[in-house]
Design a protein around this motif. Structure first.
Motif, PDB file in Angstrom:
ATOM      1  N   ASP A 113       0.815  -1.212   0.000  1.00 59.97           N
ATOM      2  CA  ASP A 113       0.000   0.000   0.000  1.00 59.97           C
ATOM      3  C   ASP A 113       0.849   1.263   0.000  1.00 59.97           C
ATOM      4  O   ASP A 113       0.313   2.362   0.061  1.00 59.97           O
ATOM      5  CB  ASP A 113      -0.925   0.017   1.224  1.00 59.97           C
ATOM      6  N   LEU A 114       2.170   1.117  -0.050  1.00 58.84           N
ATOM      7  CA  LEU A 114       3.092   2.251  -0.049  1.00 58.84           C
ATOM      8  C   LEU A 114       3.932   2.225  -1.326  1.00 58.84           C
ATOM      9  O   LEU A 114       5.142   2.026  -1.289  1.00 58.84           O
ATOM     10  CB  LEU A 114       3.998   2.193   1.187  1.00 58.84           C
ATOM     11  N   PRO A 115       3.308   2.456  -2.473  1.00 62.10           N
ATOM     12  CA  PRO A 115       4.040   2.310  -3.734  1.00 62.10           C
ATOM     13  C   PRO A 115       5.155   3.334  -3.930  1.00 62.10           C
ATOM     14  O   PRO A 115       6.014   3.134  -4.772  1.00 62.10           O
ATOM     15  CB  PRO A 115       2.946   2.472  -4.796  1.00 62.10           C
ATOM     16  N   GLN A 116       5.154   4.416  -3.162  1.00 62.17           N
ATOM     17  CA  GLN A 116       6.183   5.450  -3.316  1.00 62.17           C
ATOM     18  C   GLN A 116       7.327   5.286  -2.301  1.00 62.17           C
ATOM     19  O   GLN A 116       8.211   6.142  -2.236  1.00 62.17           O
ATOM     20  CB  GLN A 116       5.552   6.843  -3.158  1.00 62.17           C
ATOM     21  N   LEU A 117       7.327   4.221  -1.510  1.00 60.38           N
ATOM     22  CA  LEU A 117       8.354   4.004  -0.489  1.00 60.38           C
ATOM     23  C   LEU A 117       9.734   3.884  -1.141  1.00 60.38           C
ATOM     24  O   LEU A 117       9.962   3.021  -1.985  1.00 60.38           O
ATOM     25  CB  LEU A 117       8.041   2.733   0.307  1.00 60.38           C
ATOM     26  N   THR A 118      10.666   4.768  -0.749  1.00 56.12           N
ATOM     27  CA  THR A 118      12.005   4.769  -1.335  1.00 56.12           C
ATOM     28  C   THR A 118      13.090   4.385  -0.333  1.00 56.12           C
ATOM     29  O   THR A 118      14.155   3.935  -0.737  1.00 56.12           O
ATOM     30  CB  THR A 118      12.353   6.144  -1.926  1.00 56.12           C
ATOM     31  N   HIS A 119      12.844   4.579   0.962  1.00 57.17           N
ATOM     32  CA  HIS A 119      13.836   4.282   1.997  1.00 57.17           C
ATOM     33  C   HIS A 119      13.186   3.407   3.066  1.00 57.17           C
ATOM     34  O   HIS A 119      12.069   3.698   3.505  1.00 57.17           O
ATOM     35  CB  HIS A 119      14.343   5.565   2.657  1.00 57.17           C
ATOM     36  N   LEU A 120      13.904   2.375   3.465  1.00 56.48           N
ATOM     37  CA  LEU A 120      13.386   1.464   4.486  1.00 56.48           C
ATOM     38  C   LEU A 120      14.506   1.111   5.451  1.00 56.48           C
ATOM     39  O   LEU A 120      15.592   0.705   5.024  1.00 56.48           O
ATOM     40  CB  LEU A 120      12.844   0.183   3.841  1.00 56.48           C
ATOM     41  N   SER A 121      14.235   1.283   6.746  1.00 55.07           N
ATOM     42  CA  SER A 121      15.167   0.862   7.795  1.00 55.07           C
ATOM     43  C   SER A 121      14.421  -0.055   8.745  1.00 55.07           C
ATOM     44  O   SER A 121      13.363   0.315   9.260  1.00 55.07           O
ATOM     45  CB  SER A 121      15.701   2.058   8.581  1.00 55.07           C
TER      46      SER A 121
END
Length: 137
Positions: free
Chosen positions: A7-15
């Motif tokens: 549901d977060l298609p624009q997610l670019t950074h993940l920690s």
């Protein structure tokens, strides 16, 4: 939480900090594949905390967007490193810990885009030299 990543298609950074892994290798594989499936993810930081390492860190999905990856808390082996390179073809930066006494001259998957490599390394200087010689940049 990983179900909602779709549901977060624009997610670019993940920690993911303090990811506690017990023994379930199937769960680790599912989480890795869901991360590698994020279409716009460019930066990923994983801090893994496990008591006994009984899983492989090998994604089976190819990430078309990931450029920077840092993995802390576990030592990866050669087959896992090759799997990361194979399934992350746009990777430019990698921060990883490597310890594997079974290197024995094995080749590393071609890594044409790597421009920055930060290694925590436990092996011989000859092995390190061989690794660095495979890095084109």
């Amino acid at each position: 939480m990983m179900i909602q990543w779709n549901d977060l298609p624009q997610l670019t950074h993940l920690s993911i900090i303090n990811w506690k892994v017990l023994h379930n290798s199937t769960t680790v594989g599912c989480i890795l594949n869901s991360i590698w499936s994020l279409r716009k993810l460019s930066d990923c930081y994983l801090q893994i905390d496990c008591l006994r390492r009984q899983f492989l860190f090998e994604p089976t999905i190819i990430s078309s967007s990931m450029k920077r990856l840092a993995i802390q808390g576990i030592y990866c082996e050669w087959n896992e490193l090759n799997s990361i390179f194979e399934h992350t073809p746009r990777l430019q930066y990698l921060n990883i810990c490597i310890r594997d006494n079974a290197y024995q001259g094995r080749q590393i998957f071609h890594t044409p885009r790597i421009t920055k490599l930060k290694l925590t390394f436990e092996n011989s200087i000859i092995t390190l030299t061989n690794i660095l010689q495979t890095m084109p940049n």
